[in-house]
Design a protein around this motif. Sequence first.
Motif, PDB file in Angstrom:
ATOM      1  N   TRP A 177       0.812  -1.206   0.000  1.00  0.00           N
ATOM      2  CA  TRP A 177       0.000   0.000   0.000  1.00  0.00           C
ATOM      3  C   TRP A 177       0.845   1.255   0.000  1.00  0.00           C
ATOM      4  O   TRP A 177       0.531   2.224  -0.692  1.00  0.00           O
ATOM      5  N   VAL A 178       1.930   1.304   0.783  1.00  0.00           N
ATOM      6  CA  VAL A 178       2.721   2.529   0.884  1.00  0.00           C
ATOM      7  C   VAL A 178       3.338   2.884  -0.459  1.00  0.00           C
ATOM      8  O   VAL A 178       3.230   4.007  -0.944  1.00  0.00           O
ATOM      9  N   GLY A 197       8.145   7.986  15.947  1.00  0.00           N
ATOM     10  CA  GLY A 197       8.094   7.063  17.059  1.00  0.00           C
ATOM     11  C   GLY A 197       6.831   6.202  17.028  1.00  0.00           C
ATOM     12  O   GLY A 197       6.028   6.313  16.111  1.00  0.00           O
ATOM     13  N   PRO A 198       6.669   5.349  18.028  1.00  0.00           N
ATOM     14  CA  PRO A 198       7.547   5.234  19.185  1.00  0.00           C
ATOM     15  C   PRO A 198       8.928   4.711  18.800  1.00  0.00           C
ATOM     16  O   PRO A 198       9.085   3.985  17.822  1.00  0.00           O
ATOM     17  N   GLU A 199       9.906   5.077  19.589  1.00  0.00           N
ATOM     18  CA  GLU A 199      11.288   4.767  19.248  1.00  0.00           C
ATOM     19  C   GLU A 199      11.562   3.272  19.181  1.00  0.00           C
ATOM     20  O   GLU A 199      12.458   2.833  18.445  1.00  0.00           O
ATOM     21  N   CYS A 200      10.767   2.483  19.908  1.00  0.00           N
ATOM     22  CA  CYS A 200      10.965   1.037  19.857  1.00  0.00           C
ATOM     23  C   CYS A 200      10.614   0.453  18.493  1.00  0.00           C
ATOM     24  O   CYS A 200      10.951  -0.685  18.185  1.00  0.00           O
ATOM     25  N   GLY A 201       9.965   1.236  17.639  1.00  0.00           N
ATOM     26  CA  GLY A 201       9.637   0.773  16.294  1.00  0.00           C
ATOM     27  C   GLY A 201      10.817   0.741  15.358  1.00  0.00           C
ATOM     28  O   GLY A 201      10.711   0.239  14.242  1.00  0.00           O
ATOM     29  N   LYS A 202      11.948   1.311  15.775  1.00  0.00           N
ATOM     30  CA  LYS A 202      13.201   1.244  15.019  1.00  0.00           C
ATOM     31  C   LYS A 202      13.107   1.905  13.646  1.00  0.00           C
ATOM     32  O   LYS A 202      13.691   1.450  12.671  1.00  0.00           O
ATOM     33  N   VAL A 203      12.341   2.989  13.569  1.00  0.00           N
ATOM     34  CA  VAL A 203      12.291   3.815  12.373  1.00  0.00           C
ATOM     35  C   VAL A 203      12.828   5.189  12.772  1.00  0.00           C
ATOM     36  O   VAL A 203      12.346   5.788  13.739  1.00  0.00           O
ATOM     37  N   TYR A 204      13.812   5.706  12.029  1.00  0.00           N
ATOM     38  CA  TYR A 204      14.536   6.894  12.438  1.00  0.00           C
ATOM     39  C   TYR A 204      14.560   7.933  11.312  1.00  0.00           C
ATOM     40  O   TYR A 204      14.291   7.629  10.147  1.00  0.00           O
ATOM     41  N   GLY A 220      16.727   2.745   9.260  1.00  0.00           N
ATOM     42  CA  GLY A 220      16.371   1.728  10.241  1.00  0.00           C
ATOM     43  C   GLY A 220      15.449   0.714   9.603  1.00  0.00           C
ATOM     44  O   GLY A 220      15.598   0.363   8.429  1.00  0.00           O
ATOM     45  N   ASP A 221      14.448   0.250  10.351  1.00  0.00           N
ATOM     46  CA  ASP A 221      13.510  -0.754   9.847  1.00  0.00           C
ATOM     47  C   ASP A 221      12.353  -0.084   9.103  1.00  0.00           C
ATOM     48  O   ASP A 221      11.184  -0.340   9.373  1.00  0.00           O
ATOM     49  N   ALA A 222      12.677   0.764   8.153  1.00  0.00           N
ATOM     50  CA  ALA A 222      11.645   1.497   7.416  1.00  0.00           C
ATOM     51  C   ALA A 222      11.637   1.063   5.970  1.00  0.00           C
ATOM     52  O   ALA A 222      12.677   0.977   5.337  1.00  0.00           O
ATOM     53  N   GLY A 232      10.100  -8.157  -2.075  1.00  0.00           N
ATOM     54  CA  GLY A 232      10.501  -7.241  -3.124  1.00  0.00           C
ATOM     55  C   GLY A 232      10.351  -5.782  -2.774  1.00  0.00           C
ATOM     56  O   GLY A 232      10.737  -4.917  -3.537  1.00  0.00           O
ATOM     57  N   VAL A 233       9.797  -5.468  -1.612  1.00  0.00           N
ATOM     58  CA  VAL A 233       9.582  -4.074  -1.248  1.00  0.00           C
ATOM     59  C   VAL A 233      10.742  -3.534  -0.443  1.00  0.00           C
ATOM     60  O   VAL A 233      11.192  -2.429  -0.628  1.00  0.00           O
ATOM     61  N   GLY A 234      11.289  -4.297   0.477  1.00  0.00           N
ATOM     62  CA  GLY A 234      12.420  -3.827   1.266  1.00  0.00           C
ATOM     63  C   GLY A 234      12.176  -4.030   2.742  1.00  0.00           C
ATOM     64  O   GLY A 234      11.247  -4.708   3.164  1.00  0.00           O
ATOM     65  N   ALA A 235      13.019  -3.394   3.540  1.00  0.00           N
ATOM     66  CA  ALA A 235      12.958  -3.582   4.986  1.00  0.00           C
ATOM     67  C   ALA A 235      11.699  -2.959   5.562  1.00  0.00           C
ATOM     68  O   ALA A 235      11.151  -2.006   5.028  1.00  0.00           O
ATOM     69  N   SER A 236      11.246  -3.518   6.658  1.00  0.00           N
ATOM     70  CA  SER A 236      10.085  -2.979   7.341  1.00  0.00           C
ATOM     71  C   SER A 236      10.177  -3.339   8.805  1.00  0.00           C
ATOM     72  O   SER A 236      10.995  -4.141   9.220  1.00  0.00           O
ATOM     73  N   VAL A 237       9.327  -2.702   9.607  1.00  0.00           N
ATOM     74  CA  VAL A 237       9.236  -3.092  11.008  1.00  0.00           C
ATOM     75  C   VAL A 237       8.670  -4.499  11.069  1.00  0.00           C
ATOM     76  O   VAL A 237       7.597  -4.765  10.553  1.00  0.00           O
TER      77      VAL A 237
END
Length: 462
Positions: free
Chosen positions: A29-30, A110-117, A139-141, A70-75
């Motif tokens: 979707w994104v 955030g939240p910061e624990c989501g590892k997206v920066y 990060g995990d985005a 095929g999309v890439g890294a994610s949380v």
Amino acid sequence: LTLFELHHGAVTTSVPLCTCRRRPRGKDWVSWMMMATPRWGELALVMGVMVAVSTAQKTYTFPAPRVTPGVGASVSSSSGCPGTDIRVRVGRGRMHDTTLTNLTEVAWVGPECGKVYLGSASVVKTSAGTLLTGSDFFGDAQYDDVKMVFASTDDGESWSFRANVTRMYWANFFTVGKAIYLMGTDGDDKDKVSPPNKVPLKGGPVVIARSDDDGVTWTPATMILPGSFQTAPTPVVVVNGTLYRTMEDSSVGVGALLMWARADADLLSPASWSRSTALAAPKGPNGEAVDWQEGSAVVGPDSEVYNLLRVNHQTKPFHNVAGLTKLVGETLTFVKYVNGPFGTSKFVVRRHDGTGVYYSLSTDVTPEAAADGRMNDRNHLVLATSPDMVEWRTCRTVLHDDTGFDANQSALFTGFEYPDWIFDGDDIIAAVRTAYRGAVSAGSSNRLTTIRVPGFASACAT
């Protein structure tokens, strides 16, 4: 499709966003919404959900990403808070829960624990007087090929979302007349194959985009140099009508180089651009293995073009240093390692047009950190000056950790890093990638901030 904007629960505006298309099979979707809504970037981030908590501050919410082939890294479910929605808060303004003066929050993730920066802080002032700053994700985005653009019409006191530019990473702003440009790479710190290279390497081809309406809309990112390149938001300098910018070639390790084009050329055309040879970092004075990156293109006292680079792998006998290189014809040559307040985080050096004096904003290795062997601290941002790019003197501390952490905790959790900045009259305006008050590590920046440094020349007067 229409986006209804809510203020305290009431619908105040309705904005047409796009004519919807069927989502292609296999497209998450994104990524699809980013293609479907090139004009309205908010929907690309929030997937149709936006909550405005006040007229000045907005929070964009999007569900925790799921792994899509095929999309890439994610949380993923291995994150510290699996399944948690990720939010980007924009427009908080001046930070009052701090003792740091003139610090303004542009965005928080955030939240910061989501590892997206938030990374790649950059700033420019347009011909209309608007300040633009920007950031991408790391990060995990899975959204890390997007440059978010934010705008301020009150000299940095408040900020609002303005646009997204896709396929743009590690990008800086610069202007030519009324046109605004973003220049970076179509690729991030995850290895991928970028022709003509045949093996996965960090980065991607060099790309550029232009806006002719004060950053509201942008051309598609256009490739101007194929291959695998790394960079950061570093300065563009103009010498005799030619623009120069630094880059690093991943195919030769981390090979420093310069790119250039005539300012009056079509900067979206690959034919307008040339590049130098790539230069790997020589060993340090004591035989240290060194690499370098993220240099500032600077005009030297001799009116020639130099590249002053961040140096990694600093040690007790070899710290607070930068690598000085010079463009000779189309060859980048090593000059020397210079001593200055330059730790292992990107810095920016600019020459003041009126005085010819050099200034930098950088994170240094403090004497206390050096004594404890902490060569990678990023929690102390300083203003420095030099008459010649070789002899540097620190003028003042711009940002420091006021959270109450002890020295070791501060080194772990606080970072005022990767600054970009511009002269603005007697002041400096800086955009700073910031890990502060809640960050999971010093390198995991949870905020994009700006700060005005008043009276830089008087602060550096001897």
